[in-house]
Motif scaffolding. Structure first.
Motif, PDB file in Angstrom:
ATOM      1  N   ARG A  90     -11.462  30.593 -55.726  1.00 47.69           N
ATOM      2  CA  ARG A  90     -10.273  29.760 -55.769  1.00 47.69           C
ATOM      3  C   ARG A  90     -10.106  28.916 -54.510  1.00 47.69           C
ATOM      4  O   ARG A  90      -9.317  27.993 -54.481  1.00 47.69           O
ATOM      5  N   VAL A  95     -11.501  22.967 -55.554  1.00 44.67           N
ATOM      6  CA  VAL A  95     -10.130  23.272 -55.936  1.00 44.67           C
ATOM      7  C   VAL A  95      -9.159  23.092 -54.780  1.00 44.67           C
ATOM      8  O   VAL A  95      -8.245  22.288 -54.836  1.00 44.67           O
ATOM      9  N   GLU A 131      -8.310  22.997 -62.305  1.00 43.58           N
ATOM     10  CA  GLU A 131      -7.290  23.220 -61.297  1.00 43.58           C
ATOM     11  C   GLU A 131      -7.414  22.247 -60.129  1.00 43.58           C
ATOM     12  O   GLU A 131      -6.640  22.304 -59.175  1.00 43.58           O
ATOM     13  N   ILE A 163      -0.938  25.959 -65.362  1.00 43.67           N
ATOM     14  CA  ILE A 163      -1.508  25.326 -64.179  1.00 43.67           C
ATOM     15  C   ILE A 163      -0.875  23.950 -63.983  1.00 43.67           C
ATOM     16  O   ILE A 163      -0.328  23.374 -64.924  1.00 43.67           O
TER      17      ILE A 163
END
Length: 321
Positions: A90, A95, A131, A163
C-alpha cells in the motif's frame, strides 16, 4: 482466455480441459479462495454433466500446474502457494508516493523485484492500481474476459465509497483482429482458415471489451471520475502472451498455452477441432518497478511498456466497435 461456454456438447476427448478452464475462472474470481475446498468429484460431474473420469482428468491438469492440492480423505483444495516477495504494498510508488499532479515523485525506476516470482491473481493488483490518483491500464490479451469482470468490481468499489475515486482513468486495450485471416489461434487443427471460428472469437472479445468500457464510462456519466478514456485497437495476430501494465509501474505477464479442443459452430452446431488458448495456460506473474533503481536501468517493466507501445503505435488499428 477464450470463453468456451457450457461444457456439455463438446468432444469428450477435450471436455476435461474445458472443465479445468471453468474451475480456473472460479479460482481467479475468488469463488474459491486459497485454502478453500472445491466441490466433490460427484458434484462436479453432476454440475458439468460428465463422468467422474473426466472430472479427474480436469483436476489432474490443475494439480500439475500447482493450482490445487488433493488431501486423502479430505478432498481437493485451492493451493495456498508460496509467499510472494512482490505482493501489492500500500506504500508502493503507484499508490502513496504520488504528488498532487499524479506523477511519481522524481524517480523513473524500473527493475524486476525477483526472478523467482510465484503466480498471482489479478484482483489484488488491480485493486492497488485503482487506488492511485491517475489510473492507467495497458492490456494485451485475447478477449479481456478476466479483466472486464475485475474492472466492474473496481467500479463498484468507487461507487459505494469504498475507495476514493481517481481523477482520471485511461485504458488501452490491444486485441487480435478477428477479420484478419489465418490467425494462429484459434484455428482449425487441419490448418484451414474457417471464418466461423474467427467470428466466434470476435463476438466474445467485443462483448467483454464493451462491458469493460461501459463500466468505466459509467463512472464518468455518474460524476465519480471526471476524465475517462478507453480505446480499443486491433493487431493482425493472436497474442501468445497476456500482458497487463498497471499505472506504468507493475507488469503482470502470462502465456497462452495452445491446446486442442472442439467447439460447435453454426449453422448446424458442427463439431470442429481447433487449436485455442485455454485459461489454464494464462497464469500471471508480477514484475514491479523497484524503488532503488536508477533512471538508466532498463528493467523488464520498461521493456514490457516499450513492447506494448511499439505494437500499439506501429501495428494496431482502431477498432470499429
Amino acid at each position: 482466455m477464450t470463453s468456451h461456454g457450457p461444457v456439455p456438447g463438446g468432444s469428450s476427448a477435450h471436455q476435461y480441459k474445458r472443465i479445468a478452464d471453468e474451475l480456473l475462472k472460479g479460482i481467479n474470481s475468488e469463488v474459491w479462495r486459497p485454502g478453500d475446498r472445491l466441490p466433490t468429484q460427484e458434484q462436479l460431474a453432476d454440475r458439468f454433466d460428465v463422468s467422474r473420469a473426466t472430472v479427474k482428468e480436469a483436476l489432474k491438469l490443475l494439480s500439475s500446474k500447482g493450482l490445487i492440492v488433493t488431501r486423502q480423505g479430505s478432498g481437493t483444495f485451492v493451493s495456498e502457494g508460496p509467499k510472494s516477495d512482490v505482493v501489492p504494498q500500500r506504500n508502493s510508488p503507484s499508490v502513496e508516493n504520488r504528488g498532487d499532479d499524479g506523477d511519481d515523485d522524481g524517480d523513473d525506476v524500473w527493475a524486476v523485484v525477483s526472478e523467482r516470482v510465484p503466480p498471482v491473481l489479478l484482483k489484488p493488483y488491480l485493486e492497488e492500481a485503482f487506488e492511485a490518483t491517475q489510473v492507467e491500464l495497458d492490456v494485451f490479451s485475447m478477449t479481456t474476459e478476466s479483466l472486464a469482470a475485475r474492472v466492474s468490481d473496481q467500479k463498484n468499489r468507487i461507487m459505494t465509497g469504498e475507495i476514493r475515486p481517481p481523477r482520471s482513468i485511461t485504458a488501452r486495450l490491444m486485441l487480435p483482429d478477428c477479420d484478419f485471416p489465418h490467425l494462429a489461434i484459434p484455428r482449425p487443427v487441419d490448418g484451414t482458415d474457417d471464418p466461423r471460428v474467427r467470428r466466434r472469437l470476435k463476438g466474445i472479445l467485443q462483448s467483454h471489451a464493451t462491458m469493460l468500457r461501459e463500466a468505466l464510462f459509467e463512472l464518468r456519466y455518474q460524476g465519480f471520475v471526471p476524465e475517462v478514456d478507453v480505446e480499443v485497437r486491433l493487431v493482425p495476430f493472436a497474442p501468445q502472451m497476456k500482458l497487463y501494465i498497471l499505472n506504468r509501474r507493475l507488469a503482470l505477464q502470462g502465456f497462452y498455452v495452445t491446446e486442442e479442443g472442439t467447439i460447435p459452430l453454426p449453422p448446424d452446431r458442427e463439431e470442429v477441432a481447433i487449436y485455442d488458448a485455454y485459461g489454464t495456460g494464462a497464469t500471471l506473474f508480477p514484475y514491479r518497478a523497484a524503488a532503488d533503481s536508477t533512471p538508466d536501468q532498463v528493467g523488464i517493466v520498461r521493456t514490457f511498456q516499450a513492447f506494448f507501445d511499439s505494437n500499439w503505435d506501429k501495428l494496431a488499428t482502431r477498432a470499429d466497435f
